[in-house]
Enzyme design. Structure first.
Site, PDB file in Angstrom:
ATOM      1  N   LYS A  33    -103.867   0.388 -16.675  1.00  0.00           N
ATOM      2  CA  LYS A  33    -104.200  -0.390 -15.472  1.00  0.00           C
ATOM      3  C   LYS A  33    -105.136  -1.541 -15.810  1.00  0.00           C
ATOM      4  O   LYS A  33    -106.350  -1.374 -15.911  1.00  0.00           O
ATOM      5  CB  LYS A  33    -104.870   0.529 -14.440  1.00  0.00           C
ATOM      6  CG  LYS A  33    -103.891   1.091 -13.433  1.00  0.00           C
ATOM      7  CD  LYS A  33    -104.549   1.946 -12.401  1.00  0.00           C
ATOM      8  CE  LYS A  33    -104.699   1.272 -11.068  1.00  0.00           C
ATOM      9  NZ  LYS A  33    -103.443   0.972 -10.388  1.00  0.00           N
TER      10      LYS A  33
HETATM   11  N1  PMP Z   1     -97.485   1.739 -11.143  1.00  0.00           N
HETATM   12  C1  PMP Z   1     -98.383   0.791 -10.823  1.00  0.00           C
HETATM   13  C2  PMP Z   1     -98.115  -0.618 -11.236  1.00  0.00           C
HETATM   14  C3  PMP Z   1     -99.535   1.132 -10.107  1.00  0.00           C
HETATM   15  O1  PMP Z   1    -100.433   0.202  -9.781  1.00  0.00           O
HETATM   16  C4  PMP Z   1     -99.746   2.479  -9.729  1.00  0.00           C
HETATM   17  C5  PMP Z   1    -100.985   2.859  -8.951  1.00  0.00           C
HETATM   18  N2  PMP Z   1    -102.053   3.162  -9.793  1.00  0.00           N
HETATM   19  C6  PMP Z   1     -98.787   3.435 -10.092  1.00  0.00           C
HETATM   20  C7  PMP Z   1     -97.661   3.020 -10.804  1.00  0.00           C
HETATM   21  C8  PMP Z   1     -98.976   4.887  -9.768  1.00  0.00           C
HETATM   22  O2  PMP Z   1    -100.022   5.416 -10.519  1.00  0.00           O
HETATM   23  P1  PMP Z   1    -100.958   6.585  -9.979  1.00  0.00           P
HETATM   24  O3  PMP Z   1    -100.063   7.640  -9.469  1.00  0.00           O
HETATM   25  O4  PMP Z   1    -101.719   7.003 -11.168  1.00  0.00           O
HETATM   26  O5  PMP Z   1    -101.796   5.993  -8.904  1.00  0.00           O
END
Ligand code: PMP
Length: 279
Positions: free
Chosen positions: A126
């Site tokens: 991220k």
């Molecule tokens: N893909 C992206 C681009 C995201 O920003 C997120 C949100 N964090 C997710 C997938 C899902 O990740 P998570 O379940 O860890 O929030």
């Protein structure tokens, strides 16, 4: 400065019966924050214990008692972005009720934008700058009358939505694109994987998905910390299954809700915010 940050979005749930605020999978989010920092060659100044304490104190001091979204941002301390690895960090929390598309589902389109590739920016972690790619796709989708976009990767197979992972249901099987398809390593997806295996005896298959395979899927849903589990009811104006949120999607939504709200046996993912006051 210049998108120079790595970050995490985390949810906290208010448990009315326990009068408790519960942060969901905080340690897993902190672990991913470290992976993001590593990929970007940044140094975090604080330990996981200190960051956990900062999150708990923020919520406690403000006496918050509702469903919330916490964001931790580790940002570059200097504007000479290529010459430093030092970071500062801040945490914010805002009220975040559940999206009303949780019940009715999303109309999705395939974006004309491609998901950024691992030879450009690391998609599996991220990084603030990655979200310009997400923003372009989401803005285009809304402008064209859809609720969300799905991005293809550089090879032309499905990656994910601008802020969530994609799961397809086909012939009773759960399928998601693998980590090498340009997807973020999702914590909600990992939760879904664990719940499906434990509670339903269903394996989450990780393999490439073609655009037209999604067109003929029985069900699909998005999963992410913010959206939780969100049914997709159509893709490019083609209805999936009956055009209503799918049955397996609904079952997984209910299981996820129990886990996120720290119902037994899912307490291991919860960080309680308030001291327990014994009656
Ligand atoms: N893909 C992206 C681009 C995201 O920003 C997120 C949100 N964090 C997710 C997938 C899902 O990740 P998570 O379940 O860890 O929030």
């Amino acid at each position: 400065m210049w998108g120079g940050n790595v970050f995490e979005g985390v949810r906290a749930y208010w448990l009315e019966a326990d009068r408790q605020l519960s942060i969901f999978r905080l340690r897993d989010h902190l672990a991913r924050l470290r992976r993001s920092a590593k990929c970007m060659r940044l140094r975090l100044q604080h330990s996981d214990d200190e960051l956990e304490q900062a999150c708990v104190e923020l919520l406690r001091t403000n006496e918050l008692a509702e469903d919330l979204h916490l964001v931790l941002v580790a940002y570059l301390e200097s504007d000479t972005v290529w010459r430093t690895e030092e970071t500062g960090i801040y945490v914010t929390a805002v009220p975040m009720p559940r999206s009303n598309a949780y019940q009715r589902g999303f109309a999705a389109c395939i974006s004309s934008w491609r998901r950024l590739g691992d030879d450009t920016m690391p998609p599996r972690v991220k990084i603030g700058a990655n979200y310009q790619n997400s923003r372009l796709a989401q803005e285009e989708a809304i402008r064209n009358g859809y609720d969300t976009a799905l991005l293809l990767n550089q090879r032309g197979t499905l990656a994910e939505a601008p802020g969530s992972c994609l799961v397809m249901v086909r012939n009773g099987r759960l399928v998601t694109p693998p980590g090498t398809s340009g997807v973020l390593e999702g914590i909600t997806l990992a939760t879904v994987e664990e719940l499906a295996a434990q509670e339903l005896g269903l394996e989450l298959e990780r393999r490439e998905i073609d655009r037209t395979e999604l067109y003929v899927a029985d069900e699909a849903f998005l999963c992410g910390t913010l959206v939780e589990l969100q049914p997709i009811v159509s893709v490019d104006q083609l209805e999936l299954g009956s055009g209503e949120p799918g049955e397996l999607t609904g079952t997984l939504q209910r299981l996820y809700d129990r886990a996120a709200r720290a119902e037994p046996p899912y307490r291991q993912w919860a960080t309680p915010v308030y001291e327990r006051v014994e009656a």
